[in-house]
Design an enzyme around this catalytic site. Structure first.
Site, short mmCIF file in Angstrom:
data_model
loop_
_atom_site.label_atom_id
_atom_site.label_comp_id
_atom_site.label_asym_id
_atom_site.label_seq_id
_atom_site.Cartn_x
_atom_site.Cartn_y
_atom_site.Cartn_z
N ARG A 10 -4.60 131.90 41.14
CA ARG A 10 -5.88 131.92 41.86
C ARG A 10 -5.72 132.54 43.24
NH1 ARG A 10 -6.29 125.68 40.61
NH2 ARG A 10 -4.12 126.08 41.12
N SER A 42 -8.72 121.86 38.02
CA SER A 42 -9.15 120.65 37.29
C SER A 42 -9.10 119.44 38.21
CB SER A 42 -8.24 120.42 36.08
OG SER A 42 -8.25 121.53 35.23
N LYS A 82 1.46 115.41 36.71
CA LYS A 82 0.00 115.22 36.77
C LYS A 82 -0.41 114.03 35.92
CE LYS A 82 -1.17 120.10 37.50
NZ LYS A 82 -1.73 121.30 36.88
N HIS A 98 -9.86 128.78 33.76
CA HIS A 98 -9.01 128.88 32.56
C HIS A 98 -9.67 129.79 31.52
CE1 HIS A 98 -7.60 124.56 33.63
NE2 HIS A 98 -6.58 125.36 33.86
O1 PNS Z 1 -1.55 123.59 33.99
P1 PNS Z 1 -0.16 123.23 34.48
O2 PNS Z 1 -0.05 121.73 34.68
O3 PNS Z 1 0.23 124.00 35.71
O4 PNS Z 1 0.85 123.65 33.31
C1 PNS Z 1 2.24 123.35 33.40
C2 PNS Z 1 2.87 123.33 31.98
C3 PNS Z 1 2.19 122.26 31.13
C4 PNS Z 1 2.69 124.70 31.34
C5 PNS Z 1 4.40 123.02 32.14
O5 PNS Z 1 4.55 121.75 32.74
C6 PNS Z 1 5.14 123.06 30.79
O6 PNS Z 1 5.46 124.14 30.32
N1 PNS Z 1 5.40 121.88 30.18
C7 PNS Z 1 6.07 121.79 28.90
C8 PNS Z 1 7.56 121.44 29.07
C9 PNS Z 1 8.35 122.62 29.61
O7 PNS Z 1 8.64 123.58 28.92
N2 PNS Z 1 8.70 122.54 30.91
C10 PNS Z 1 9.43 123.57 31.60
C11 PNS Z 1 8.50 124.41 32.45
S1 PNS Z 1 9.39 125.62 33.39
#
Ligand code: PNS
Length: 165
Positions: A94, A132, A45, A21
């Site tokens: 990645r 993570s 998660k 990150h």
């Molecule tokens: O590190 P991650 O878990 O891959 O990140 C995913 C994250 C947190 C960016 C995604 O779940 C998110 O944007 N959540 C906020 C709510 C939202 O806008 N969801 C629509 C995503 S297309």
């Protein structure tokens, strides 16, 4: 004409922030005038660190960068971006395994707000296996993860592991 300030958002779960990150953060901070790091909820998660802890660790690891703002909020990412003048989402990949997930999110975010673009940066090869989730898994077996996470994160992970939470 006044120069437009380019603001971007690097959002994620960051539970906790890893060297992968951090690589994306450092590189994106050079491309944009302001980079916000959004510590957000991913319903798929489960968490080890609470949101305040995750944000605090990111702040500590990025204190050498002067154009970073760490935020946490509920709701749709694209709505927050629209309200805060952010028109670019940054994501890291990645390997090929990440591409499908990232494309799906990028397309969904584009559908929800066509004014916001996603740019995808490949993580440096040396960090391409770090996640993570895997960090937390191997930590359970007392593995050496000192090259995989920032020092403050390592200390906090060890503290949590010793406390049993
Ligand atoms: O590190 P991650 O878990 O891959 O990140 C995913 C994250 C947190 C960016 C995604 O779940 C998110 O944007 N959540 C906020 C709510 C939202 O806008 N969801 C629509 C995503 S297309």
């Amino acid at each position: 004409m006044e120069k437009k300030i380019r603001k971007a958002m690097f959002a994620g779960s960051f539970d906790p922030i890893t060297n992968g990150h951090l690589d994306i953060i450092c590189r994106s901070s050079k491309i944009f005038d302001e980079l916000q790091i959004g510590v957000l909820y991913n319903p798929n998660k489960s968490g080890m660190f609470n949101f305040e802890e995750r944000a605090e660790l990111i702040e500590k690891c990025t204190s050498h960068l002067d154009n970073i703002k760490v935020v946490s909020f509920n709701g749709l990412l694209v709505n927050y971006c629209e309200e805060n003048g952010i028109d670019t989402l940054v994501r890291g990949i990645r390997s090929g395994a990440d591409v499908e997930y990232e494309l799906q999110m990028a397309h969904m975010n584009k559908e929800l707000n066509p004014n916001i673009e996603t740019i995808i940066l490949p993580t440096a090869t040396k960090y391409s296996f770090i996640s993570s989730s895997l960090i937390k898994e191997v930590l359970n077996f007392d593995a050496n993860i000192k090259n995989l996470v920032p020092k403050v994160v390592l200390e906090e992970l060890k503290r949590k592991a010793n406390r049993g939470n």
